[in-house]
Design a protein around this motif. Structure first.
Motif, PDB file in Angstrom:
ATOM      1  N   UNK A  57       0.825  -1.208   0.000  1.00  0.00           N
ATOM      2  CA  UNK A  57       0.000   0.000   0.000  1.00  0.00           C
ATOM      3  C   UNK A  57       0.854   1.251   0.000  1.00  0.00           C
ATOM      4  N   UNK A  58       1.986   1.202   0.695  1.00  0.00           N
ATOM      5  CA  UNK A  58       2.901   2.343   0.740  1.00  0.00           C
ATOM      6  C   UNK A  58       3.652   2.515  -0.570  1.00  0.00           C
ATOM      7  N   UNK A  59       4.137   1.407  -1.116  1.00  0.00           N
ATOM      8  CA  UNK A  59       4.973   1.483  -2.311  1.00  0.00           C
ATOM      9  C   UNK A  59       4.180   1.551  -3.604  1.00  0.00           C
ATOM     10  N   UNK A  60       3.011   0.885  -3.635  1.00  0.00           N
ATOM     11  CA  UNK A  60       2.217   0.829  -4.860  1.00  0.00           C
ATOM     12  C   UNK A  60       0.739   0.735  -4.496  1.00  0.00           C
ATOM     13  N   UNK A  61       0.122   1.842  -4.068  1.00  0.00           N
ATOM     14  CA  UNK A  61      -1.273   1.798  -3.607  1.00  0.00           C
ATOM     15  C   UNK A  61      -2.261   1.358  -4.675  1.00  0.00           C
ATOM     16  N   UNK A  62      -1.959   1.655  -5.935  1.00  0.00           N
ATOM     17  CA  UNK A  62      -2.855   1.232  -7.010  1.00  0.00           C
ATOM     18  C   UNK A  62      -2.931  -0.275  -7.112  1.00  0.00           C
ATOM     19  N   UNK A  63      -1.798  -0.941  -7.013  1.00  0.00           N
ATOM     20  CA  UNK A  63      -1.763  -2.393  -7.086  1.00  0.00           C
ATOM     21  C   UNK A  63      -2.467  -3.013  -5.877  1.00  0.00           C
ATOM     22  N   UNK A  64      -2.315  -2.391  -4.718  1.00  0.00           N
ATOM     23  CA  UNK A  64      -3.000  -2.888  -3.521  1.00  0.00           C
ATOM     24  C   UNK A  64      -4.523  -2.824  -3.703  1.00  0.00           C
ATOM     25  N   UNK A  65      -5.012  -1.747  -4.328  1.00  0.00           N
ATOM     26  CA  UNK A  65      -6.450  -1.640  -4.598  1.00  0.00           C
ATOM     27  C   UNK A  65      -6.915  -2.698  -5.597  1.00  0.00           C
ATOM     28  N   UNK A  66      -6.100  -2.939  -6.596  1.00  0.00           N
ATOM     29  CA  UNK A  66      -6.449  -3.950  -7.601  1.00  0.00           C
ATOM     30  C   UNK A  66      -6.539  -5.330  -6.959  1.00  0.00           C
ATOM     31  N   UNK A  67      -5.613  -5.655  -6.052  1.00  0.00           N
ATOM     32  CA  UNK A  67      -5.629  -6.956  -5.382  1.00  0.00           C
ATOM     33  C   UNK A  67      -6.829  -7.078  -4.446  1.00  0.00           C
ATOM     34  N   UNK A  68      -7.126  -6.005  -3.716  1.00  0.00           N
ATOM     35  CA  UNK A  68      -8.295  -6.018  -2.847  1.00  0.00           C
ATOM     36  C   UNK A  68      -9.585  -6.179  -3.630  1.00  0.00           C
ATOM     37  N   UNK A  69      -9.640  -5.537  -4.789  1.00  0.00           N
ATOM     38  CA  UNK A  69     -10.813  -5.653  -5.644  1.00  0.00           C
ATOM     39  C   UNK A  69     -10.945  -7.024  -6.276  1.00  0.00           C
ATOM     40  N   UNK A  70      -9.814  -7.671  -6.533  1.00  0.00           N
ATOM     41  CA  UNK A  70      -9.833  -8.959  -7.222  1.00  0.00           C
ATOM     42  C   UNK A  70     -10.524 -10.043  -6.412  1.00  0.00           C
ATOM     43  N   UNK A  71     -10.400 -10.022  -5.089  1.00  0.00           N
ATOM     44  CA  UNK A  71     -10.960 -11.099  -4.268  1.00  0.00           C
ATOM     45  C   UNK A  71     -12.409 -10.840  -3.855  1.00  0.00           C
ATOM     46  N   UNK A  72     -12.862  -9.596  -3.924  1.00  0.00           N
ATOM     47  CA  UNK A  72     -14.210  -9.252  -3.451  1.00  0.00           C
ATOM     48  C   UNK A  72     -15.336  -9.974  -4.193  1.00  0.00           C
ATOM     49  N   UNK A  73     -15.247 -10.198  -5.515  1.00  0.00           N
ATOM     50  CA  UNK A  73     -16.399 -10.741  -6.253  1.00  0.00           C
ATOM     51  C   UNK A  73     -16.877 -12.104  -5.783  1.00  0.00           C
ATOM     52  N   UNK A 194     -17.231 -11.723 -12.238  1.00  0.00           N
ATOM     53  CA  UNK A 194     -15.975 -11.322 -11.598  1.00  0.00           C
ATOM     54  C   UNK A 194     -15.426  -9.997 -12.118  1.00  0.00           C
ATOM     55  N   UNK A 195     -15.387  -9.830 -13.423  1.00  0.00           N
ATOM     56  CA  UNK A 195     -14.703  -8.655 -13.977  1.00  0.00           C
ATOM     57  C   UNK A 195     -15.365  -7.329 -13.601  1.00  0.00           C
ATOM     58  N   UNK A 196     -16.686  -7.146 -13.797  1.00  0.00           N
ATOM     59  CA  UNK A 196     -17.275  -5.853 -13.421  1.00  0.00           C
ATOM     60  C   UNK A 196     -17.164  -5.546 -11.923  1.00  0.00           C
ATOM     61  N   UNK A 197     -17.311  -6.576 -11.065  1.00  0.00           N
ATOM     62  CA  UNK A 197     -17.231  -6.344  -9.630  1.00  0.00           C
ATOM     63  C   UNK A 197     -15.795  -6.001  -9.226  1.00  0.00           C
TER      64      UNK A 197
END
Length: 233
Positions: A57-73, A194-197
Motif C-alpha cells: 500500500x505504501x509502495x504501490x497503492x494502485x496495485x493494492x487496490x487492484x488486489x483487494x478488488x480482485x478477491x471481493x467478487x 468477476x470482472x465488473x465487480x
C-alpha cells in the motif's frame, strides 16, 4: 463463453422478477439475510487482503487496490449461484418487470424494503458474530485498516460524492448480473460476474450492501462514527 442474446437475457430477468414477486416474504427475507452474509465474506476477504498489504500500500497503492478488488467478487458469485436476494441486483430486476407490467408496481417497494432489511441483518450478524467476536482480525494491521476503511467510506466523502459513487457501482453490479443471466454454464457465470465487480471495488465505488458490513464493522472496532452519521450518508 456461451451467451444468449440481449433480448433473451431481458426476458430471463423479467421471469426471475416474477418468481421473486411470487415468493413468500419470509423466504425473500431469509434469502436476503444470506445474501448479506455472502457479500460480507467477500468484503472481509478484500479487507484482509488490502489491510495486510501494508508495504505494498505504501509502495504501490494502485496495485493494492487492484488486489483487494480482485478477491471481493466471491461474495456476489455465491449470491447469484445460490439464488439469494441482493438489493442492488433487484434494483434492475423489478423496474424492468414493472415497466413490462409483468408484476404490479407495489411489488417493487415491498421487495426492496424486505431485501434491504434482510441484507442489513445478514451483514450486521456476520460483522458482529463471525468477525468482531470471533477475533479473527482483532490485531494490527487488520483492525487499524478496518477503522480507516470505514472512515474513508462514511466520514470523508460528501453526500453527493457517495451518491455518484453508488451510481457507478450499481451500473457495474447490474452489468455483472445481466452477463451472468446470459451465461449458460457455471464457469461462464463466475467469469461474467468477476470482472465488473473487480472494477467497481478497485476503483473505489460505493455499494450500499457492502457498506452495511464494512462501516458498522469499523464502528465495532472503534471508528469515530455514530450510527446516525452512517445512516445519513
Amino acid at each position: 463463453m456461451c451467451l444468449v442474446k440481449p433480448a433473451a437475457v431481458a426476458a430471463l430477468i423479467i421471469e426471475h422478477a416474477v418468481t421473486k414477486h411470487n415468493t413468500p416474504y419470509e423466504v425473500i427475507f431469509s434469502k436476503a439475510f444470506l445474501a448479506g452474509v455472502m457479500l460480507s465474506f467477500g468484503g472481509l476477504l478484500s479487507e484482509v487482503t488490502s489491510g495486510g498489504a501494508t508495504s505494498l500500500t505504501t509502495s504501490n497503492p494502485g496495485l493494492a487496490k487492484v488486489l483487494g478488488g480482485f478477491v471481493f467478487p466471491v461474495g456476489l458469485v455465491m449470491i447469484v449461484l445460490n439464488g439469494y436476494e441482493l438489493l442492488t441486483s433487484n434494483m434492475m430486476y423489478f423496474p424492468m418487470a414493472v415497466a413490462k407490467r409483468a408484476v404490479p408496481w407495489w411489488s417493487l417497494p415491498v421487495n426492496w424494503i424486505i431485501v434491504t432489511f434482510g441484507n442489513l441483518v445478514g451483514s450486521l450478524f456476520f460483522g458482529a458474530i463471525l468477525v468482531k467476536y470471533s477475533g479473527i482480525v482483532s490485531t494490527a494491521p487488520y483492525n487499524t485498516y478496518i477503522v480507516e476503511f470505514a472512515m474513508k467510506k462514511a466520514s470523508e466523502p460528501e453526500w453527493h460524492q457517495i451518491f455518484l459513487r453508488g451510481i457507478g457501482c450499481n451500473w457495474l453490479v447490474c452489468i455483472a448480473v445481466w452477463q451472468a443471466a446470459g451465461a449458460r454454464d457455471t464457469i461462464s457465470k463466475i467469469f461474467a460476474i468477476w470482472l465488473p465487480i473487480w472494477v467497481f471495488v478497485a476503483c473505489g465505488y460505493d455499494h450500499v450492501v457492502a457498506n452495511m458490513f464494512s462501516v458498522p464493522l469499523g464502528i465495532m472496532f472503534g471508528a469515530d462514527l455514530t450510527a446516525a452519521e452512517y445512516i445519513r450518508k
